[in-house]
Design a protein around this motif. Structure first.
Motif, PDB file in Angstrom:
ATOM      1  N   VAL A 181     -25.538  -8.932 -30.750  1.00  0.00           N
ATOM      2  CA  VAL A 181     -26.428  -8.624 -30.041  1.00  0.00           C
ATOM      3  C   VAL A 181     -26.943  -7.421 -30.378  1.00  0.00           C
ATOM      4  N   HIS A 182     -28.422  -7.174 -30.650  1.00  0.00           N
ATOM      5  CA  HIS A 182     -29.082  -5.944 -31.322  1.00  0.00           C
ATOM      6  C   HIS A 182     -30.130  -5.628 -30.098  1.00  0.00           C
ATOM      7  N   ALA A 183     -30.202  -4.275 -29.920  1.00  0.00           N
ATOM      8  CA  ALA A 183     -31.111  -3.662 -29.298  1.00  0.00           C
ATOM      9  C   ALA A 183     -32.333  -3.074 -30.106  1.00  0.00           C
ATOM     10  N   CYS A 184     -33.254  -2.941 -29.740  1.00  0.00           N
ATOM     11  CA  CYS A 184     -34.388  -2.540 -30.640  1.00  0.00           C
ATOM     12  C   CYS A 184     -34.566  -1.106 -30.029  1.00  0.00           C
ATOM     13  N   VAL A 185     -34.482  -0.074 -31.033  1.00  0.00           N
ATOM     14  CA  VAL A 185     -34.761   1.276 -30.466  1.00  0.00           C
ATOM     15  C   VAL A 185     -35.582   2.032 -31.377  1.00  0.00           C
ATOM     16  N   ASN A 186     -36.288   3.298 -30.883  1.00  0.00           N
ATOM     17  CA  ASN A 186     -36.978   4.157 -31.818  1.00  0.00           C
ATOM     18  C   ASN A 186     -36.016   5.109 -32.350  1.00  0.00           C
ATOM     19  N   ARG A 187     -36.474   6.136 -33.154  1.00  0.00           N
ATOM     20  CA  ARG A 187     -35.763   7.103 -33.845  1.00  0.00           C
ATOM     21  C   ARG A 187     -34.958   7.993 -32.768  1.00  0.00           C
ATOM     22  N   GLU A 188     -35.492   8.256 -31.692  1.00  0.00           N
ATOM     23  CA  GLU A 188     -34.719   8.838 -30.710  1.00  0.00           C
ATOM     24  C   GLU A 188     -33.682   8.032 -29.898  1.00  0.00           C
ATOM     25  N   GLY A 189     -33.542   6.863 -30.330  1.00  0.00           N
ATOM     26  CA  GLY A 189     -32.458   5.920 -29.671  1.00  0.00           C
ATOM     27  C   GLY A 189     -33.050   5.286 -28.330  1.00  0.00           C
ATOM     28  N   LYS A 190     -34.371   5.402 -27.882  1.00  0.00           N
ATOM     29  CA  LYS A 190     -34.891   5.023 -26.760  1.00  0.00           C
ATOM     30  C   LYS A 190     -35.208   3.403 -27.008  1.00  0.00           C
ATOM     31  N   PRO A 191     -34.900   2.612 -26.042  1.00  0.00           N
ATOM     32  CA  PRO A 191     -35.283   1.028 -26.067  1.00  0.00           C
ATOM     33  C   PRO A 191     -36.972   0.883 -26.459  1.00  0.00           C
ATOM     34  N   SER A 192     -37.124   0.242 -27.492  1.00  0.00           N
ATOM     35  CA  SER A 192     -38.565  -0.048 -27.936  1.00  0.00           C
ATOM     36  C   SER A 192     -39.137  -1.630 -28.196  1.00  0.00           C
ATOM     37  N   ARG A 193     -40.053  -2.148 -27.779  1.00  0.00           N
ATOM     38  CA  ARG A 193     -40.441  -3.393 -27.805  1.00  0.00           C
ATOM     39  C   ARG A 193     -40.355  -3.840 -29.128  1.00  0.00           C
ATOM     40  N   LEU A 194     -39.884  -4.888 -29.488  1.00  0.00           N
ATOM     41  CA  LEU A 194     -39.790  -5.764 -30.684  1.00  0.00           C
ATOM     42  C   LEU A 194     -41.098  -6.126 -31.246  1.00  0.00           C
ATOM     43  N   PRO A 195     -41.812  -5.499 -32.262  1.00  0.00           N
ATOM     44  CA  PRO A 195     -42.997  -5.731 -32.817  1.00  0.00           C
ATOM     45  C   PRO A 195     -43.284  -7.186 -33.026  1.00  0.00           C
ATOM     46  N   ASP A 196     -44.500  -7.752 -32.600  1.00  0.00           N
ATOM     47  CA  ASP A 196     -44.749  -9.177 -32.903  1.00  0.00           C
ATOM     48  C   ASP A 196     -44.596  -9.429 -34.314  1.00  0.00           C
ATOM     49  N   ALA A 197     -45.138  -8.691 -35.168  1.00  0.00           N
ATOM     50  CA  ALA A 197     -44.736  -9.163 -36.504  1.00  0.00           C
ATOM     51  C   ALA A 197     -43.359  -9.501 -36.876  1.00  0.00           C
ATOM     52  N   ILE A 198     -42.343  -8.613 -36.102  1.00  0.00           N
ATOM     53  CA  ILE A 198     -40.962  -8.944 -36.508  1.00  0.00           C
ATOM     54  C   ILE A 198     -40.499 -10.080 -35.636  1.00  0.00           C
ATOM     55  N   VAL A 199     -40.969 -10.247 -34.615  1.00  0.00           N
ATOM     56  CA  VAL A 199     -40.932 -11.752 -33.836  1.00  0.00           C
ATOM     57  C   VAL A 199     -40.985 -12.480 -34.512  1.00  0.00           C
ATOM     58  N   ARG A 200     -42.211 -12.688 -35.195  1.00  0.00           N
ATOM     59  CA  ARG A 200     -42.622 -13.766 -36.073  1.00  0.00           C
ATOM     60  C   ARG A 200     -41.764 -13.932 -37.243  1.00  0.00           C
ATOM     61  N   LEU A 201     -41.490 -12.685 -37.894  1.00  0.00           N
ATOM     62  CA  LEU A 201     -40.559 -12.847 -39.228  1.00  0.00           C
ATOM     63  C   LEU A 201     -39.309 -13.767 -38.887  1.00  0.00           C
ATOM     64  N   LEU A 202     -38.753 -13.353 -37.521  1.00  0.00           N
ATOM     65  CA  LEU A 202     -37.389 -13.686 -37.222  1.00  0.00           C
ATOM     66  C   LEU A 202     -37.433 -15.368 -36.839  1.00  0.00           C
ATOM     67  N   GLN A 203     -38.390 -15.721 -36.551  1.00  0.00           N
ATOM     68  CA  GLN A 203     -38.597 -16.921 -35.936  1.00  0.00           C
ATOM     69  C   GLN A 203     -39.280 -17.802 -37.143  1.00  0.00           C
ATOM     70  N   ALA A 204     -39.734 -17.429 -38.193  1.00  0.00           N
ATOM     71  CA  ALA A 204     -40.179 -18.004 -39.153  1.00  0.00           C
ATOM     72  C   ALA A 204     -39.351 -19.120 -39.863  1.00  0.00           C
ATOM     73  N   THR A 205     -39.649 -20.145 -40.456  1.00  0.00           N
ATOM     74  CA  THR A 205     -39.189 -20.992 -40.997  1.00  0.00           C
ATOM     75  C   THR A 205     -38.962 -20.607 -42.676  1.00  0.00           C
TER      76      THR A 205
END
Length: 133
Positions: free
Chosen positions: A108-132
């Motif tokens: 399980v991976h958290a998405c964090v920014n450079r400061e280590g704070k939780p950050s929303r997964l960008p829509d482009a990354i979500v699409r990339l992860l779910q792409a065939t």
């Protein structure tokens, strides 16, 4: 289906001649990298955009030992995508062996920014992860 392939080197084995249990997590990482590359992405690009995906949970279940010079096939799959986290599952097989996994796992991976704070997964990354691929 994405599949990473590797030959077990001597340094990955323990005194009993089997793959040391912690090395499976390295194999999982290799397969995650292949998963992203198969979809046209990379961790490097994600980090360039100021985001990181540290592991916050990791499990592995060992079914049968892999040994020196075995060729392993690691099959990753995105099993969950949430706002600020995602999960991968893995199956590790011996090439040419029965179609039953030697090891299964999950990270399980958290998405964090450079400061280590939780950050929303960008829509482009979500699409990339779910792409065939």
């Amino acid at each position: 289906m994405v599949e990473a392939r590797l030959r077990v080197i001597y340094g990955d084995t323990d005194q009993m001649g089997v793959v040391y249990h912690a090395n499976y997590f390295r194999y999982f990482e290799l397969s995650r990298i292949e998963y992203l590359h198969s979809r046209g992405g990379s961790y490097r690009e994600l980090e360039r955009d100021g985001l990181m995906l540290p592991i916050v949970e990791a499990t592995a279940a060992y079914k049968s030992p892999a040994r020196y010079e075995d060729v392993l096939l690691i099959r990753p799959r995105v099993s969950e995508v949430k706002r600020v986290s995602l999960a991968f599952t893995y199956e590790v097989f011996r090439e040419g062996g029965p179609d039953t996994p030697l090891c299964t796992g999950r990270t399980v991976h958290a998405c964090v920014n450079r400061e280590g704070k939780p950050s929303r997964l960008p829509d482009a990354i979500v699409r990339l992860l779910q792409a065939t691929p």
